[in-house]
Design a protein around this motif. Structure first.
Motif, PDB file in Angstrom:
ATOM      1  N   GLU A   1       0.711  -1.169   0.015  1.00  0.00           N
ATOM      2  CA  GLU A   1      -0.032   0.076  -0.062  1.00  0.00           C
ATOM      3  C   GLU A   1       1.084   1.318  -0.079  1.00  0.00           C
ATOM      4  OE1 GLU A   1      -3.160  -0.418   2.937  1.00  0.00           O
ATOM      5  OE2 GLU A   1      -4.211  -1.429   1.278  1.00  0.00           O
ATOM      6  N   GLY A   2       2.070   1.098   0.659  1.00  0.00           N
ATOM      7  CA  GLY A   2       2.950   2.389   0.711  1.00  0.00           C
ATOM      8  C   GLY A   2       3.519   2.623  -0.787  1.00  0.00           C
ATOM      9  N   GLU A   3       3.768   1.697  -1.432  1.00  0.00           N
ATOM     10  CA  GLU A   3       4.364   1.571  -2.629  1.00  0.00           C
ATOM     11  C   GLU A   3       3.290   2.049  -3.773  1.00  0.00           C
ATOM     12  OE1 GLU A   3       6.263  -1.891  -3.830  1.00  0.00           O
ATOM     13  OE2 GLU A   3       7.789  -1.750  -2.390  1.00  0.00           O
ATOM     14  N   LEU A   4       2.040   1.520  -3.453  1.00  0.00           N
ATOM     15  CA  LEU A   4       0.992   1.717  -4.159  1.00  0.00           C
ATOM     16  C   LEU A   4       0.607   3.475  -4.208  1.00  0.00           C
ATOM     17  CD1 LEU A   4      -2.026  -0.621  -3.964  1.00  0.00           C
ATOM     18  CD2 LEU A   4      -1.199   0.510  -6.053  1.00  0.00           C
ATOM     19  N   GLY A   5       0.626   3.868  -2.765  1.00  0.00           N
ATOM     20  CA  GLY A   5       0.415   5.362  -2.761  1.00  0.00           C
ATOM     21  C   GLY A   5       1.745   6.146  -3.113  1.00  0.00           C
ATOM     22  N   GLU A   6       2.608   5.772  -3.196  1.00  0.00           N
ATOM     23  CA  GLU A   6       3.990   6.493  -3.998  1.00  0.00           C
ATOM     24  C   GLU A   6       3.539   6.576  -5.224  1.00  0.00           C
ATOM     25  OE1 GLU A   6       7.905   4.808  -2.783  1.00  0.00           O
ATOM     26  OE2 GLU A   6       7.247   4.761  -0.798  1.00  0.00           O
ATOM     27  N   ALA A   7       3.392   5.384  -6.079  1.00  0.00           N
ATOM     28  CA  ALA A   7       2.979   5.199  -7.454  1.00  0.00           C
ATOM     29  C   ALA A   7       2.249   6.217  -7.763  1.00  0.00           C
ATOM     30  CB  ALA A   7       2.771   3.701  -7.757  1.00  0.00           C
ATOM     31  N   GLU A   8       0.987   6.176  -6.815  1.00  0.00           N
ATOM     32  CA  GLU A   8      -0.109   7.196  -7.401  1.00  0.00           C
ATOM     33  C   GLU A   8       0.209   8.455  -7.398  1.00  0.00           C
ATOM     34  OE1 GLU A   8      -3.309   5.747  -4.925  1.00  0.00           O
ATOM     35  OE2 GLU A   8      -3.685   3.751  -6.046  1.00  0.00           O
ATOM     36  N   THR A   9       0.840   9.031  -6.372  1.00  0.00           N
ATOM     37  CA  THR A   9       1.278  10.419  -5.882  1.00  0.00           C
ATOM     38  C   THR A   9       2.380  10.782  -7.264  1.00  0.00           C
ATOM     39  OG1 THR A   9       3.114   9.832  -4.512  1.00  0.00           O
ATOM     40  CG2 THR A   9       0.988  10.471  -3.463  1.00  0.00           C
ATOM     41  N   VAL A  10       3.212   9.714  -7.519  1.00  0.00           N
ATOM     42  CA  VAL A  10       4.394  10.053  -8.670  1.00  0.00           C
ATOM     43  C   VAL A  10       3.502  10.109  -9.943  1.00  0.00           C
ATOM     44  CG1 VAL A  10       6.098   8.865 -10.148  1.00  0.00           C
ATOM     45  CG2 VAL A  10       6.189   8.884  -7.836  1.00  0.00           C
ATOM     46  N   SER A  11       2.399   9.283 -10.448  1.00  0.00           N
ATOM     47  CA  SER A  11       1.786   9.324 -11.558  1.00  0.00           C
ATOM     48  C   SER A  11       0.947  10.659 -11.318  1.00  0.00           C
ATOM     49  CB  SER A  11       0.764   8.107 -11.658  1.00  0.00           C
ATOM     50  OG  SER A  11      -0.259   8.231 -10.976  1.00  0.00           O
ATOM     51  N   GLN A  12       0.467  11.007 -10.318  1.00  0.00           N
ATOM     52  CA  GLN A  12      -0.252  12.178 -10.439  1.00  0.00           C
ATOM     53  C   GLN A  12       0.705  13.589 -10.693  1.00  0.00           C
ATOM     54  OE1 GLN A  12      -2.017  12.493  -6.720  1.00  0.00           O
ATOM     55  NE2 GLN A  12      -3.943  11.281  -7.160  1.00  0.00           N
ATOM     56  N   SER A  13       1.693  13.450 -10.200  1.00  0.00           N
ATOM     57  CA  SER A  13       2.535  14.675 -10.344  1.00  0.00           C
ATOM     58  C   SER A  13       3.243  14.551 -11.771  1.00  0.00           C
ATOM     59  CB  SER A  13       3.935  14.696  -9.340  1.00  0.00           C
ATOM     60  OG  SER A  13       4.702  13.428  -9.534  1.00  0.00           O
ATOM     61  N   THR A  14       3.353  13.340 -12.310  1.00  0.00           N
ATOM     62  CA  THR A  14       3.842  13.594 -13.714  1.00  0.00           C
ATOM     63  C   THR A  14       2.754  13.810 -14.727  1.00  0.00           C
ATOM     64  OG1 THR A  14       3.415  11.056 -13.758  1.00  0.00           O
ATOM     65  CG2 THR A  14       5.931  11.694 -13.668  1.00  0.00           C
ATOM     66  N   THR A  15       1.725  13.586 -14.180  1.00  0.00           N
ATOM     67  CA  THR A  15       0.528  13.959 -15.266  1.00  0.00           C
ATOM     68  C   THR A  15       0.453  15.337 -15.138  1.00  0.00           C
ATOM     69  OG1 THR A  15      -0.971  13.260 -13.581  1.00  0.00           O
ATOM     70  CG2 THR A  15      -1.047  12.038 -15.593  1.00  0.00           C
ATOM     71  N   GLU A  16       0.622  16.055 -13.909  1.00  0.00           N
ATOM     72  CA  GLU A  16       0.567  17.325 -13.892  1.00  0.00           C
ATOM     73  C   GLU A  16       1.644  18.203 -14.706  1.00  0.00           C
ATOM     74  OE1 GLU A  16       0.732  18.241  -9.514  1.00  0.00           O
ATOM     75  OE2 GLU A  16      -1.003  17.106  -9.318  1.00  0.00           O
ATOM     76  N   THR A  17       2.986  17.548 -14.668  1.00  0.00           N
ATOM     77  CA  THR A  17       3.881  18.156 -15.373  1.00  0.00           C
ATOM     78  C   THR A  17       3.546  17.938 -16.759  1.00  0.00           C
ATOM     79  OG1 THR A  17       5.123  16.177 -15.154  1.00  0.00           O
ATOM     80  CG2 THR A  17       5.720  17.885 -13.480  1.00  0.00           C
ATOM     81  N   THR A  18       3.280  16.946 -17.263  1.00  0.00           N
ATOM     82  CA  THR A  18       3.142  16.755 -18.683  1.00  0.00           C
ATOM     83  C   THR A  18       1.858  17.793 -19.122  1.00  0.00           C
ATOM     84  OG1 THR A  18       2.275  14.551 -17.990  1.00  0.00           O
ATOM     85  CG2 THR A  18       3.317  14.670 -20.114  1.00  0.00           C
ATOM     86  N   SER A  19       1.036  18.096 -18.456  1.00  0.00           N
ATOM     87  CA  SER A  19       0.025  18.915 -18.779  1.00  0.00           C
ATOM     88  C   SER A  19       0.566  20.389 -19.004  1.00  0.00           C
ATOM     89  CB  SER A  19      -1.277  19.000 -17.799  1.00  0.00           C
ATOM     90  OG  SER A  19      -0.837  19.365 -16.639  1.00  0.00           O
ATOM     91  N   LEU A  20       1.618  20.462 -18.604  1.00  0.00           N
ATOM     92  CA  LEU A  20       2.177  22.160 -18.988  1.00  0.00           C
ATOM     93  C   LEU A  20       2.481  22.308 -20.308  1.00  0.00           C
ATOM     94  CD1 LEU A  20       4.848  22.096 -16.159  1.00  0.00           C
ATOM     95  CD2 LEU A  20       2.593  23.326 -16.004  1.00  0.00           C
ATOM     96  N   PRO A  21       2.254  23.494 -20.806  1.00  0.00           N
ATOM     97  CA  PRO A  21       2.469  23.613 -22.093  1.00  0.00           C
ATOM     98  C   PRO A  21       3.787  23.815 -22.868  1.00  0.00           C
ATOM     99  CG  PRO A  21       1.789  25.665 -20.995  1.00  0.00           C
ATOM    100  CD  PRO A  21       1.998  24.757 -20.055  1.00  0.00           C
ATOM    101  N   ALA A  22       4.913  23.806 -21.906  1.00  0.00           N
ATOM    102  CA  ALA A  22       6.227  24.090 -22.520  1.00  0.00           C
ATOM    103  C   ALA A  22       6.605  22.862 -23.484  1.00  0.00           C
ATOM    104  CB  ALA A  22       7.102  23.742 -21.364  1.00  0.00           C
ATOM    105  N   GLN A  23       6.791  23.104 -24.758  1.00  0.00           N
ATOM    106  CA  GLN A  23       6.958  22.452 -25.740  1.00  0.00           C
ATOM    107  C   GLN A  23       8.298  21.617 -25.691  1.00  0.00           C
ATOM    108  OE1 GLN A  23       5.313  21.782 -28.711  1.00  0.00           O
ATOM    109  NE2 GLN A  23       3.640  22.802 -27.343  1.00  0.00           N
TER     110      GLN A  23
END
Length: 1402
Positions: free
Chosen positions: A505-527
């Motif tokens: 569950e700890g790792e799952l939680g980490e994976a979820e937070t990481v994937s959230q943060s990566t999706t947030e960064t990907t949504s940035l417009p910087a080409q």
């Protein structure tokens, strides 16, 4: 160092050294002169060194061989006192590190001699220790000699020496390895060229090692040799060695210095090539041994497992697995398989106990278990080690319950059923089982089918504190207390579950937070960063995929074994704390499986908790189907037989509740134990905390809760919360006080569980709703065909869930309300009632909830919320409709002002009530309508006003309750008043709406379809009102007809002027004439049967005692009303194109009424005839016709262009209606139609009059009692019409017309008076009195005669005809006229004498 090298310390050292040497020389003065001399020269040497050198310590070290020499010689004397003095001095030198390598070698040689002579053994050990720990000058051969020396001292006859030597050896070994660590630390920054090693083939290839590492290597290698009973290579001079001590040393080195073995290839090689084979070899007696295979005396002693070695081997194995797993993958596989084998039932008890302790050490290291899973279970051809460990624990626990009945057969778990009796029998004989003797159960224990096993407090949660693995001093196997192995195994399971779930569950939680943060960064417009982001994203997801695969494999590998063991333990547990732990483990596993999406395993764990909550063998289909699928597979994995054990009914539990099972035919009662309640709380906890991952297993959870709630007798209360209630039927539910205090808590948790559904995501929420719906469907099925109390759990909880999820009600509204509507149609009244309760509560809550955006801006949502209220109208059960209407009433009271677009739905609900639906329903619905009309007309959209009219009209037509019908007509009057007062606002709004609709219709290419099109929308509203009243005018009930008629004509009279001119056409033809047609038809076909009473004890007047007479009244009213409108509104009607047709139709109606065989109707018809003829007489102010008081409209004159007085308006405004009415004021008076058309109208009237006259005065052909004879007032009225009519037609009045008139007058006078059968009235002699009819006849002739007098030529020729007529009348005085077949009575019989009539003289 500063301590020993400060000037003070150096000074003190020099003083001490000189003191030691002086002491030595004193001691040796007599016996050992050479030593004395050496000591004295030593003093001089020390003084010299001190005087000549600045760095005294370095100089001392350089000359240490010479400095030490006197002391060595002193030791050589073998005199205890001297030896002790010397050893102390040497130790002082060592501690100041002023001993060189050569000196150290000499010291060790001297110590060796002392050892061989068994002198000062403890001092020797102390000296060695000081020598080796202060610095690293001793290595290689010298070191090995020092170590051997300690080993040799370990095996002396003296116990104290032995133990001290053992401790020293341990410390020395540690020191050797600590030097390696320090050496590595010193060289860590120097990157050296690796020397090519020839595949590590030669075990002596130590040339690449640095000095300290080399020593350590040689030492470790020899330890292995010694344990293996081989000669050492390096520790030359060893005489004896024990395996136990060797294994302890190996273990401590491996445990304390894993990095040495991991960093140096040579050491790794030793582990693989020497340690592992050695361990496997030493394990062999344990593997081969089978308990009870033969008597214990005969086999060779080697073959029997030996506790001290076996236990130490297991300790070594634990270290190897823990520290070097990555190096020794294959070897660890073997070790783990061995561990698993040691749990077998045929191994000695102590072996099983230490094995289980070893496994426990592994179970508290989840990362290690994860590695096992990756290295073995996930490899194709590898042993499924992790699975085996869990299954072995399960089998082990099962085997402890299934005690073998005799020594030599071993019972496998799958013989549980057959062996149950055997195991109870053996309970007395086998010392491992306590009988169920007095008070034994107060101990926490497991108890299953007669086997009782106490639970011992063996360890702290999460730490594997072993008992038997620590018994290093024991030689004989200890006796294991009963329940010890079970308790450790139990803790293994708990720690395993805790570790795995926490880690994943700890790792799952980490994976979820990481994937959230990566999706947030990907949504940035910087080409620019996009590519690398997507790269990291894919790496991330790959990594997560790998991790997820491992997590899933771990769960898949262990869940069967865990579940089998935990279910068995749960069933056997008699201790609340143990039960709590088991349930917690099952709950965390269920939640973990849920998070990983492993449905089968999730459902299996949930099923186990569910089964634990219900009484044994409780028939619950949901659960049985699931477990059948599970128990049909007996999980046999690599010879480990793991079987689902079904719960045993004879559990020794305190019964806390007795209730009825929820079944179609409940047989008897069921009992709930405290354990059931405990499981129930766990189930609630699971659903509460992990609802998001339950998915389809909500079904299991809720089904179980529903049954428990039923057994405990909880019933739904307001808002869907369950409260303790009485059982409705059958033996009442019996609850102990323990449970009574629990019930409010349980009820509270249940409510909180559904409250927490607001935190679920949408998908999980749908799962929950679906589960509740299908539960509810089951409950509905059960409630069919009987009126027993149904289970309302699901409905109540649907309500609760809906109420807390109002903020996203849209996503669940349809399935929720769709299902509740089905419940509302259920034949079981209690079920229905709750369905309606839930639905209406949800609707009310939905409307009052502060949505975002608010409902006023979200019409779609508002209509969505109100729609189920409308749907309820399709249900015929009155109790549901009452609830529906009460809901409408409450909505009106709380939300009436903000319903907006919801009005049509709400009004539709009121309008949907039918006459046959009972008085109370109609009354409630009508109450709602009254509220709407009195309070809400101004707030609703004007487009809904038409619906209000329709609904009010429909209540008028309900024949249940006369008062409601009459009141609804009153409402229609109020509505019309409202239209009138707010006319212009309504008109504006309707026109706006109309424009929108027109546009839409054009776009779609369809014709706009609404009633009374193409009249303007505001006029249509009026027309709808008139049409509704018109319908009520032909209601079967006379009172309704009368009231409606009066209201209709008053409304048209009062507010008709608001209509567009063209709309009058529709009023005349579609409303008024249509009404006249229907009334005429109903009157002519009405029943002539006498009606005895008007319902109840009301007597009916004889003039109204048949339906025909009652309809006559309606006809009279209607005709009079229409005539009045023609009279008062002629100025509006005449400009309409088809006025003459309308006139004809009206005359036709007057004619048919006048000719009806009812005196009341016929007379009234003539009155109406008179009224419409008055229209044309020049109007003087005094003769203005009556108009309703609301608007005083003066009637414009037809003859001449005089203007009417202006309209008396009750309100002044300049809106369109005002303008429209202005058209008829003053100068804009419509131009009078020309004279010719006017004449046509009058001639039409004359023709009608003639037809009425000729028909009504025509004598009947046959004569009997029933012959209808027109009344005198009728005939009088008829004749009285002529003078007025004549004024208009005199210009064209011809001879023919005169003849027609003569016929009618003659006929009229001939009609006998019906009250007295005498056919003709003869006035008395004394006074010449004419009847009013006769008078009217004469007046008519008089009018004619006067007209002729002043008339033109061609009129003069009518004189003879008039005289003829008068003469005929004169003749009647002596010869009464004949009236058809009626016989004329003889004059003698006449009551009156004749009188001579004379012609009036002009």
């Amino acid at each position: 160092m500063s301590g020993t090298s400060s000037p003070e310390a150096v000074k003190k050292l020099l003083e001490n050294m000189q003191g030691d040497l002086r002491g030595l020389s004193l001691e040796c003065r007599k016996k050992f002169p050479p030593v004395k001399e050496a000591a004295e020269s030593g003093i001089i040497k020390v003084k010299t060194i001190a005087a000549r050198n600045t760095d005294i310590l370095a100089a001392l070290k350089e000359n240490s061989s010479e400095v030490v020499q006197p002391f060595l010689m002193g030791c050589g004397t073998k005199e205890p006192k001297i030896t002790q003095l010397c050893l102390a001095a040497i130790q002082r030198l060592m501690s100041h590190e002023v001993v060189s390598e050569a000196a150290a070698g000499n010291i060790i040689n001297m110590l060796w001699q002392l050892m061989e002579n068994s002198l000062e053994e403890l001092k020797l050990l102390q000296t060695v220790l000081v020598l080796l720990t202060t610095n690293t000058v001793v290595h290689d051969e010298a070191l090995s000699k020092a170590i051997v020396l300690c080993f040799r001292l370990h095996f002396t006859k003296d116990n104290i020496t032995n133990n001290t030597a053992a401790a020293t050896v341990r410390q020395v070994v540690t020191v050797v390895f600590e030097r390696v660590v320090a050496e590595d630390e010193r060289y860590k920054d120097i990157i050296e060229q690796p020397v090519a090693v020839q595949g590590n083939s030669n075990r002596r290839s130590v040339s690449t090692l640095k000095p300290c590492a080399k020593d350590a290597y040689m030492l470790f290698q020899d330890l292995c040799q010694l344990v293996n009973a081989d000669a050492p290579y390096w520790l030359v001079g060893m005489t004896e060695m024990t395996r136990t001590f060797g294994l302890e040393l190996l273990e401590s080195v491996l445990n304390d210095f894993p990095q040495v073995f991991l960093q140096h290839q040579e050491f790794s090689f030793l582990l693989k090539e020497r340690v592992c084979p050695l361990v496997i070899k030493l394990f062999s007696p344990n593997i081969k041994f089978r308990q009870g295979s033969s008597t214990s005396s005969s086999p060779a002693p080697v073959e029997k497992p030996y506790f001290p070695i076996c236990m130490r081997l297991l300790r070594v194995v634990s270290v190897l697995i823990k520290q070097f797993y990555s190096l020794l993958v294959t070897e660890c596989e073997i070790f783990l398989s061995l561990l698993v084998k040691f749990l077998d039932a045929d191994k000695p008890q102590w072996l099983r106990a230490v094995a289980v302790e070893s496994i426990h050490r592994l179970c508290v290291q989840p990362q290690l278990l994860r590695s096992f899973c990756q290295s073995y279970d996930m490899k194709q051809h590898s042993t499924k080690v992790f699975r085996d460990i869990v299954n072995a624990l399960g089998s082990f626990i099962q085997s402890l319950f299934l005690v073998p009945s005799t020594g030599n057969t071993s019972v496998t778990p799958n013989q549980t059923g057959s062996n149950a009796s055997g195991s109870t029998g053996s309970a007395q004989t086998n010392p491992g089982v306590l009988g169920m003797g007095g008070g034994a159960t107060v101990l926490p224990a497991f108890e299953y089918r007669g086997t009782w096993i106490p639970i011992l407090n063996v360890t702290v949660q999460g730490s594997a504190k072993a008992t038997y693995l620590e018994m290093l001093d024991k030689v004989e196997p200890p006796t294991i207390p009963e329940g010890y192995a079970m308790s450790v195994a139990f803790h293994c399971l708990l720690d395993l579950v805790r570790g795995i779930t926490t880690m994943i569950e700890g790792e799952l939680g980490e994976a979820e937070t990481v994937s959230q943060s990566t999706t947030e960064t990907t949504s940035l417009p910087a080409q620019s960063s996009e590519q690398q982001d997507s790269q990291s994203m894919s790496d991330q997801s790959d990594k997560e995929l790998v991790s997820r695969a491992v997590w899933e494999e771990m769960v898949n590998a262990c869940w069967c074994g865990l579940l089998a063991a935990l279910s068995l333990l749960l069933d056997a547990s008699t201790d609340e704390a143990a039960t709590e732990n088991i349930l917690k483990a099952e709950l965390t596993m269920a939640a973990l499986c849920g998070r990983l999406g492993l449905v089968t395993s999730r459902d299996a764990f949930i099923t186990a908790i569910c089964k634990g909550s219900l009484p044994p063998h409780y028939a619950l289909t949901v659960l049985n189907s699931t477990t059948a699928a599970l128990s049909s597979k007996s999980y046999s994995i690599q010879g480990q037989n793991v079987q689902m054990i079904s719960p045993s009914s004879e559990s020794h539990q305190q019964v806390v509740a007795v209730g009825q099972p929820l079944a179609l035919q409940p047989q008897g009662t069921v009992m709930l134990t405290s354990k059931n309640i405990q499981c129930m709380r766990t189930l609630l906890n699971l659903a509460h905390c992990h609802g998001a991952v339950l998915g389809t297993s909500w079904q299991l959870v809720l089904a179980t809760l529903q049954h428990l709630v039923w057994i405990l007798g909880l019933k739904p209360a307001v808002g869907g919360a369950l409260k303790p209630g009485r059982a409705v039927e059958g033996p009442s539910t019996v609850l102990t006080t323990a449970v009574m205090t629990d019930l409010p808590v349980i009820s509270n948790i249940l409510s909180r569980l559904f409250e927490s559904s607001q935190y679920l995501d949408d998908v999980s929420l749908h799962h929950l709703i679906n589960a509740l719906c299908s539960l509810s469907l089951e409950a509905m099925d059960m409630a069919y065909g009987n009126n027993k109390e149904p289970s309302l759990f699901a409905v109540a909880k649907l309500l609760e869930t809906g109420l807390v999820n109002m903020h996203r009600i849209e996503i669940l509204w349809r399935p929720l309300t769709g299902h509740l509507l089905e419940v509302c149609q259920h034949p079981n009244s209690r079920m229905r009632e709750w369905g309606a309760e839930a639905l209406t509560s949800l609707i009310k809550a939905g409307l009052t909830f502060s949505h975002d955006p608010p409902l006023s801006q979200n019409q779609r949502l508002q209509l969505l919320l109100l729609n189920p209220l409308k749907e309820l109208s399709n249900i015929s059960h009155p109790d549901i409709r009452i609830k529906q209407l009460e809901c409408v009433l409450q909505i009106l009271q709380s939300q009436g002002d903000s319903l907006g677009p919801g009005w049509p739905l709400v009004l539709g609900v009121m309008g949907a009530i039918r006459s046959d639906q009972g008085e109370s329903l109609i009354r409630t619905a009508f109450q709602c309508l009254q509220l709407v009309v009195t309070d809400f007309l101004p707030t609703m959209p004007c487009t809904c006003l038409q619906i209000v009219v329709e609904v009010a009209g429909s209540f008028g037509l309900h024949n249940q309750e006369l008062n409601i019908s009459l009141t609804s007509i009153g409402l229609l009057w109020n509505i019309s008043d409202y239209f009138f007062q707010r006319g212009e606002i309504i008109e504006k709004e309707l026109n706006k709406e109309e424009a929108v609709l027109m546009k839409q219709a054009e776009e779609k290419g369809v014709v706009l379809n609404r009633p009374f099109h193409p009249a303007p929308p505001f006029d249509c509203l009026w027309l709808c009102l008139y049409a509704k009243l018109g319908e009520l005018c032909v209601d079967p009930r006379p009172a309704v007809r009368k009231s409606a008629g009066q209201t209709l004509f008053s409304t048209i009279g009062a507010h008709g002027t608001l209509l567009q001119h063209s709309t009058w056409h529709t009023v005349i033809w579609k409303v008024l004439f249509h009404l006249l047609d229907r009334v005429r038809e109903s009157s002519t076909t009405a029943d002539k049967e006498k009606i005895e009473s008007g319902g109840g004890n009301i007597l009916i007047h004889h003039s109204r005692d048949t339906a025909e007479k009652q309809w006559a009244e309606t006809w009279v009213l209607t005709l009079a009303g229409v005539a009045r409108i023609f009279n008062t509104r002629r100025y509006l009607l005449q400009p309409l194109g088809d006025f003459s047709q309308a006139w004809d139709v009206l005359l036709d109606h007057i004619q048919s009424a006048a000719l009806s065989k009812n005196n009341e109707v016929s007379l009234a018809a003539l009155k109406s005839f008179q009224e419409i003829l008055q229209i044309v007489s020049p109007v003087r102010d005094s003769e203005k016709p009556d108009t309703p008081p609301a608007i005083n409209v003066s009637v414009p004159v037809v003859v001449g262009a005089t203007t009417a007085t202006s309209l008396g308006r009750s309100f002044m405004r300049t809106d369109s209606i005002g303008e429209r009415m202005g058209r008829y004021n003053g100068s804009e008076l419509p131009v009078v139609t020309d004279e010719i058309e006017d004449l046509n109208l009058w001639w039409a009237a004359w023709n009608s009059w003639y037809r009425i006259g000729s028909e009504s005065t025509k004598p009947p052909i046959t004569c009997d009692k029933l012959t209808f004879i027109p009344s005198q007032p009728f005939l009088t009225a008829l004749v009285q019409i002529f003078p007025a009519l004549y004024q208009h037609i005199k210009t064209g009045f011809s001879m023919d017309d005169l003849q027609k008139l003569g016929v009618i007058l003659h006929g009229a006078v001939s009609v006998p008076i019906s009250s007295d059968a005498s056919p003709f009235i003869l006035p008395s002699y004394t006074e010449a009195v004419l009847t009013s009819l006769q008078e009217a006849v004469l007046t008519a002739l008089d009018v004619l005669q006067k007209a002729i007098c002043v008339g033109s030529e061609n009129m003069q020729i009518m004189y003879p005809a008039i005289f003829d007529q008068l003469l005929a009348f004169v003749e009647f005085s002596c010869k009464p006229p004949q009236y058809g077949q009626l016989e004329t009575k003889h004059i003698a019989n006449a009551k009156y004498n004749q009188i001579q009539l004379f012609a009036p003289v002009s």
